[in-house]
Design a protein around this motif. Structure first.
Motif, PDB file in Angstrom:
ATOM      1  N   ARG A 112      29.942   0.825 -13.263  1.00 33.45           N
ATOM      2  CA  ARG A 112      31.250   1.392 -13.587  1.00 33.45           C
ATOM      3  C   ARG A 112      32.036   0.320 -14.317  1.00 33.45           C
ATOM      4  O   ARG A 112      32.017  -0.849 -13.931  1.00 33.45           O
ATOM      5  CB  ARG A 112      32.030   1.775 -12.325  1.00 33.45           C
ATOM      6  CG  ARG A 112      31.466   2.991 -11.622  1.00 33.45           C
ATOM      7  CD  ARG A 112      32.371   3.423 -10.489  1.00 33.45           C
ATOM      8  NE  ARG A 112      32.272   2.477  -9.377  1.00 33.45           N
ATOM      9  CZ  ARG A 112      33.243   2.226  -8.503  1.00 33.45           C
ATOM     10  NH1 ARG A 112      34.398   2.826  -8.592  1.00 33.45           N
ATOM     11  NH2 ARG A 112      33.055   1.379  -7.527  1.00 33.45           N
ATOM     12  N   SER A 113      32.730   0.712 -15.373  1.00 39.05           N
ATOM     13  CA  SER A 113      33.562  -0.247 -16.090  1.00 39.05           C
ATOM     14  C   SER A 113      34.786  -0.574 -15.253  1.00 39.05           C
ATOM     15  O   SER A 113      35.154   0.164 -14.343  1.00 39.05           O
ATOM     16  CB  SER A 113      33.985   0.328 -17.444  1.00 39.05           C
ATOM     17  OG  SER A 113      34.885   1.394 -17.245  1.00 39.05           O
ATOM     18  N   ALA A 114      35.457  -1.663 -15.565  1.00 37.41           N
ATOM     19  CA  ALA A 114      36.668  -2.050 -14.842  1.00 37.41           C
ATOM     20  C   ALA A 114      37.726  -0.963 -14.954  1.00 37.41           C
ATOM     21  O   ALA A 114      38.513  -0.761 -14.043  1.00 37.41           O
ATOM     22  CB  ALA A 114      37.191  -3.382 -15.378  1.00 37.41           C
ATOM     23  N   THR A 133      10.184  -5.785 -19.262  1.00 39.29           N
ATOM     24  CA  THR A 133      11.466  -6.441 -19.012  1.00 39.29           C
ATOM     25  C   THR A 133      11.640  -6.382 -17.505  1.00 39.29           C
ATOM     26  O   THR A 133      11.361  -5.344 -16.902  1.00 39.29           O
ATOM     27  CB  THR A 133      12.615  -5.662 -19.695  1.00 39.29           C
ATOM     28  OG1 THR A 133      12.371  -5.607 -21.086  1.00 39.29           O
ATOM     29  CG2 THR A 133      13.955  -6.302 -19.421  1.00 39.29           C
ATOM     30  N   PRO A 134      12.076  -7.447 -16.867  1.00 38.27           N
ATOM     31  CA  PRO A 134      12.205  -7.386 -15.407  1.00 38.27           C
ATOM     32  C   PRO A 134      12.979  -6.147 -14.950  1.00 38.27           C
ATOM     33  O   PRO A 134      14.047  -5.829 -15.469  1.00 38.27           O
ATOM     34  CB  PRO A 134      12.948  -8.675 -15.065  1.00 38.27           C
ATOM     35  CG  PRO A 134      12.528  -9.619 -16.160  1.00 38.27           C
ATOM     36  CD  PRO A 134      12.443  -8.761 -17.398  1.00 38.27           C
ATOM     37  N   TYR A 135      12.410  -5.438 -13.984  1.00 36.83           N
ATOM     38  CA  TYR A 135      12.943  -4.164 -13.504  1.00 36.83           C
ATOM     39  C   TYR A 135      13.919  -4.416 -12.353  1.00 36.83           C
ATOM     40  O   TYR A 135      13.571  -5.038 -11.352  1.00 36.83           O
ATOM     41  CB  TYR A 135      11.779  -3.286 -13.032  1.00 36.83           C
ATOM     42  CG  TYR A 135      12.204  -1.915 -12.584  1.00 36.83           C
ATOM     43  CD1 TYR A 135      12.541  -0.939 -13.521  1.00 36.83           C
ATOM     44  CD2 TYR A 135      12.290  -1.592 -11.242  1.00 36.83           C
ATOM     45  CE1 TYR A 135      12.931   0.331 -13.115  1.00 36.83           C
ATOM     46  CE2 TYR A 135      12.680  -0.324 -10.828  1.00 36.83           C
ATOM     47  CZ  TYR A 135      12.998   0.620 -11.778  1.00 36.83           C
ATOM     48  OH  TYR A 135      13.403   1.874 -11.374  1.00 36.83           O
ATOM     49  N   PRO A 136      15.174  -3.938 -12.486  1.00 38.65           N
ATOM     50  CA  PRO A 136      16.165  -4.210 -11.445  1.00 38.65           C
ATOM     51  C   PRO A 136      15.994  -3.332 -10.214  1.00 38.65           C
ATOM     52  O   PRO A 136      15.805  -2.121 -10.307  1.00 38.65           O
ATOM     53  CB  PRO A 136      17.491  -3.896 -12.142  1.00 38.65           C
ATOM     54  CG  PRO A 136      17.141  -2.873 -13.177  1.00 38.65           C
ATOM     55  CD  PRO A 136      15.738  -3.195 -13.623  1.00 38.65           C
ATOM     56  N   VAL A 173      20.538   1.916 -13.866  1.00 34.83           N
ATOM     57  CA  VAL A 173      20.085   2.418 -15.164  1.00 34.83           C
ATOM     58  C   VAL A 173      21.190   2.235 -16.207  1.00 34.83           C
ATOM     59  O   VAL A 173      22.368   2.151 -15.864  1.00 34.83           O
ATOM     60  CB  VAL A 173      19.683   3.913 -15.086  1.00 34.83           C
ATOM     61  CG1 VAL A 173      18.494   4.098 -14.151  1.00 34.83           C
ATOM     62  CG2 VAL A 173      20.844   4.778 -14.643  1.00 34.83           C
ATOM     63  N   GLY A 174      20.768   2.135 -17.472  1.00 33.40           N
ATOM     64  CA  GLY A 174      21.721   2.095 -18.578  1.00 33.40           C
ATOM     65  C   GLY A 174      22.503   0.808 -18.694  1.00 33.40           C
ATOM     66  O   GLY A 174      23.603   0.803 -19.242  1.00 33.40           O
ATOM     67  N   ALA A 175      21.963  -0.297 -18.179  1.00 31.66           N
ATOM     68  CA  ALA A 175      22.673  -1.583 -18.252  1.00 31.66           C
ATOM     69  C   ALA A 175      21.676  -2.690 -18.555  1.00 31.66           C
ATOM     70  O   ALA A 175      20.502  -2.590 -18.203  1.00 31.66           O
ATOM     71  CB  ALA A 175      23.381  -1.872 -16.936  1.00 31.66           C
ATOM     72  N   SER A 176      22.160  -3.727 -19.185  1.00 32.52           N
ATOM     73  CA  SER A 176      21.299  -4.891 -19.392  1.00 32.52           C
ATOM     74  C   SER A 176      21.208  -5.657 -18.078  1.00 32.52           C
ATOM     75  O   SER A 176      22.140  -5.641 -17.261  1.00 32.52           O
ATOM     76  CB  SER A 176      21.851  -5.795 -20.495  1.00 32.52           C
ATOM     77  OG  SER A 176      22.983  -6.495 -20.025  1.00 32.52           O
TER      78      SER A 176
END
Length: 150
Positions: free
Chosen positions: A145-147, A92-95, A114-117
């Motif tokens: 971080r979430s909103a 999967t493409p690595y960010p 990490v930990g995100a699509s």
């Protein structure tokens, strides 16, 4: 105590990393899971990567100083192939992201998220510092971080 680790032992803990006299304190900080960035004691400007003088005022009075690790994604790319590295999966493409830290406009470091699509890794997204073991040593990485907690 990680401040007492010898230069030779530090190089062994981070094989393949370009450890120099100017950035050794930053790697010692990583062993404590502390992200350090040079800050000028004369003008207060932050700068990365580590240099022996301040690029703003030319003072040699710079101190590796802990940063919050909060920031926003300034740039993002997704690698489809690359050199083999522990923890990197190119199926999967690595960010790879450059994060602008909240301490100062233009203060940026590059790592991964990490930990995100990948679809959620966007320019301007707020992130926070986390740590991940790579080749037996701590590596600074970021998580979205979430909103609600941005």
């Amino acid at each position: 105590m990680t401040d007492e680790i010898s230069n030779e032992a530090l190089v062994q803990r981070f094989p393949g990393e370009p450890i120099t006299h100017d950035n050794a304190a930053h790697y010692r900080g990583r062993l404590r899971r502390q992200l350090l960035v040079n800050r000028c004691d004369s003008c207060g400007a932050w700068h990365a990567p580590a240099k022996p003088i301040c690029p703003d005022c030319w003072s040699s009075r710079v101190t590796p100083t802990s940063v919050s690790g909060n920031g926003t994604i300034f740039m993002a790319i997704f690698l489809h192939q690359g050199p083999p590295a522990e923890g990197v999966d190119y199926s999967t493409p690595y960010p790879v992201v450059t994060v602008e830290l909240q301490e100062q406009a233009g203060l940026r470091i590059t790592s991964t998220v990490v930990g995100a699509s990948n679809a959620d890794i966007t320019i301007g997204a707020p992130v926070r510092l986390e740590w991940q073991e790579r080749a037996g040593s701590p590596m600074p990485v970021f998580a979205l971080r979430s909103a609600a907690n941005a």
